[in-house]
Every structure is written in C-alpha cells, then in structure tokens.
Design a protein around this motif. Structure first.
Motif, PDB file in Angstrom:
ATOM      1  N   UNK A 196       7.422 -40.104-117.536  1.00 23.97           N
ATOM      2  CA  UNK A 196       6.073 -40.366-118.151  1.00 23.97           C
ATOM      3  C   UNK A 196       5.224 -41.462-117.304  1.00 23.97           C
ATOM      4  N   UNK A 197       5.953 -42.445-116.906  1.00 25.18           N
ATOM      5  CA  UNK A 197       5.516 -43.559-115.940  1.00 25.18           C
ATOM      6  C   UNK A 197       5.076 -42.983-114.704  1.00 25.18           C
ATOM      7  N   UNK A 198       5.772 -42.020-114.187  1.00 28.42           N
ATOM      8  CA  UNK A 198       5.463 -41.421-112.951  1.00 28.42           C
ATOM      9  C   UNK A 198       4.196 -40.559-113.119  1.00 28.42           C
ATOM     10  N   UNK A 199       4.071 -39.875-114.149  1.00 30.96           N
ATOM     11  CA  UNK A 199       2.844 -39.122-114.667  1.00 30.96           C
ATOM     12  C   UNK A 199       1.695 -39.899-114.623  1.00 30.96           C
ATOM     13  N   UNK A 200       1.709 -41.216-115.224  1.00 32.97           N
ATOM     14  CA  UNK A 200       0.495 -41.949-115.383  1.00 32.97           C
ATOM     15  C   UNK A 200       0.262 -42.493-114.014  1.00 32.97           C
ATOM     16  N   UNK A 201       0.881 -42.874-113.050  1.00 35.03           N
ATOM     17  CA  UNK A 201       0.916 -43.468-111.801  1.00 35.03           C
ATOM     18  C   UNK A 201       0.149 -42.365-110.875  1.00 35.03           C
ATOM     19  N   UNK A 202       0.652 -41.250-111.103  1.00 35.77           N
ATOM     20  CA  UNK A 202       0.435 -39.983-110.335  1.00 35.77           C
ATOM     21  C   UNK A 202      -1.154 -39.764-110.768  1.00 35.77           C
ATOM     22  N   UNK A 203      -1.624 -39.833-112.109  1.00 32.94           N
ATOM     23  CA  UNK A 203      -2.835 -39.478-112.612  1.00 32.94           C
ATOM     24  C   UNK A 203      -3.883 -40.531-111.986  1.00 32.94           C
ATOM     25  N   UNK A 204      -3.390 -41.860-111.941  1.00 29.51           N
ATOM     26  CA  UNK A 204      -4.377 -42.796-111.407  1.00 29.51           C
ATOM     27  C   UNK A 204      -4.631 -42.384-109.724  1.00 29.51           C
ATOM     28  N   UNK A 205      -3.518 -42.106-109.147  1.00 32.87           N
ATOM     29  CA  UNK A 205      -3.531 -41.907-107.862  1.00 32.87           C
ATOM     30  C   UNK A 205      -4.557 -40.735-107.596  1.00 32.87           C
ATOM     31  N   UNK A 206      -4.417 -39.478-108.335  1.00 38.32           N
ATOM     32  CA  UNK A 206      -5.167 -38.551-108.276  1.00 38.32           C
ATOM     33  C   UNK A 206      -6.700 -39.003-108.602  1.00 38.32           C
TER      34      UNK A 206
END
Length: 264
Positions: A221-231
C-alpha cells in the motif's frame, strides 16, 4: 493492541534530491516523518536531524518507563523533545552559512494500547481510516488553512490555490516552535497514514481511501500511494508511514477449550 508498521520515501519525478526523512521505532511504537526545506542540501539535513533526535530522545524516554505515562506526561515529553530538536536545527542553521534558512515540517505518532498521541508542526499530515471512512486528523499549520478557517477561501477553491506550501510553523526557523498534540482512541482495524505534502497535494482523499482499503500488505500500500503521487506528476518528494492496529487475540485456557469441545 498489536501494531504493524511500514514506510516508504521517494524523491518524486521533479526534485533531484529527497528532503523527506522517515523513522520507525516499532519496539516503542513511535513513528516520525519530516519534510525538510532550505537551499543546497539543507532541507534534508533539517529533516534528518528532526527524525533522528525525536527517535533517539523520545525513544529513550519511552524505554525508561514512558509507556506507563499518562496522556499529560506523554504530551509534555513530546513537547520537550520537539523544543530541543527545534533548538538544535535553529542553532545549526545560524552557525553554518550552508544551512541558513533550513527548517522542516514534522508529524509523529506514539501508539500506546488503545490510544495514540499525534503531534505535528506544519503541513505534514496524519489521516485515519476507520471502516470505510478516511479522516484527516491533523490540521495544517499553513497560510491556506488560516484563510479557509477565516472564510476567505472555500475548500473547493483551496484545491487550486498557488500558495499551498506556505507553512506558518516549522522546526528550526525560529528559536521556539509550538507543537500541536492531540490524543485519539485506537480501535481494532484502524489504519493511520502519516505523509508529507508530496502525497496529499497530488492524490485526492478519495484515491487515498481507495488505496488504503485495497488488498495487499502495508508495504504494498505504501508503494501504491507513492506510485499514485508520481502518476499525478510527482512534483515533490513523497513520504508515507502506515500503522495498522489489531486487537490482541485472547487465548482460551485449557479448561475453556475442554468445555468448548465437550459441548459441541
């Protein structure tokens, strides 16, 4: 109550360096996240100083009996720790020209059974997911939030404001700083999200909630949150800490197990 932790920090897609710092002390149920600011590499120096100082000093206090402290005593310990960290950063900023003007926002949490103490300075945030409801439980110390509170700008207009990152409090900027501390009840299944504005400025609350309610481990979930911000552009450094609360399983005694088996 049992607690599970995960953290991730990422420079984003625009910045060359990462001025965010995260620290976990799972043994003492202490989490700290700082978002630094300043020229050269001063921002990352300020954030690292803050997280290191808090983890070491408050962690030592907790080890020496702080977990048995009441809310007033814990709040006071947090305030003293922040005051000392602030003075260290302020003195470093004023004694080294390369560090001039550096500072950092900060959010921290101490989890103690069925309660937690959340402290913050600036616009680093803490959210709580309880059931299907995501709530921001810290209130930004920012010019934008003051304008919202005064009725000068609406929440909808605030989403498009150009001065989102003008904070009214930060560690190291002045010789004193006011830490805001609040106590909250912890319930089974609560999921706490600590983050820098590199996440909250780029990802909507609805998307945050969807990611937090998705399946997967805390680290995923941490990775998904970071990915969403980068996207969404990744215009700033992105840091997240997740804390999941789970009620301790009560083991039935031998007699109760025998009685349970005989009655089936």
């Amino acid at each position: 109550m049992n607690f599970e932790y995960a953290a991730l920090t990422d420079p984003g897609l625009v910045r060359d360096n990462n001025e965010d710092t995260v620290a976990l002390d799972a043994e003492n149920h202490l989490v700290v996240l700082a978002d630094g600011m300043g020229g050269y590499n001063a921002g990352e120096v300020a954030s690292a100083m803050a997280t290191t100082f808090i983890k070491e000093e408050l962690g030592r206090w907790l080890v020496e009996g702080g977990h048995e402290a009441n809310a007033r005593e814990l709040k006071r310990a947090m305030e003293i720790c922040i005051d000392n960290a602030n003075r260290s950063i302020f003195n470093a900023a004023n004694s080294n020209p390369m560090y001039a003007g550096m500072g950092t926002t900060m959010v921290m949490g101490v989890f103690m059974g069925t309660r937690t103490m959340i402290g913050h300075v600036g616009d680093s945030r803490c959210y709580r997911l309880r059931g299907n409801t995501l709530q921001q439980i810290t209130r930004d110390h920012s010019l934008l939030q003051e304008q919202i509170d005064a009725g000068l700008i609406s929440q909808e207009q605030a989403q498009f404001a150009t001065h989102k990152n003008l904070v009214t409090r930060a560690l190291g900027v002045e010789d004193t700083v006011l830490l805001e501390v609040n106590e909250y009840r912890v319930e089974d299944g609560d999921l706490y999200l600590f983050c820098s504005d590199g996440l909250s400025d780029m990802v909507s609350d609805q998307q945050l909630a969807a990611i937090l309610m998705s399946t997967g481990s805390l680290q995923e979930k941490c990775r998904a949150l970071v990915d969403a911000a980068n996207e969404s552009g990744g215009r700033d450094n992105i840091s997240v800490i997740l804390t999941l609360a789970r009620a301790k399983q009560v083991r039935r005694g031998l007699l109760s197990r025998m009685l349970g088996n005989s009655s089936s």
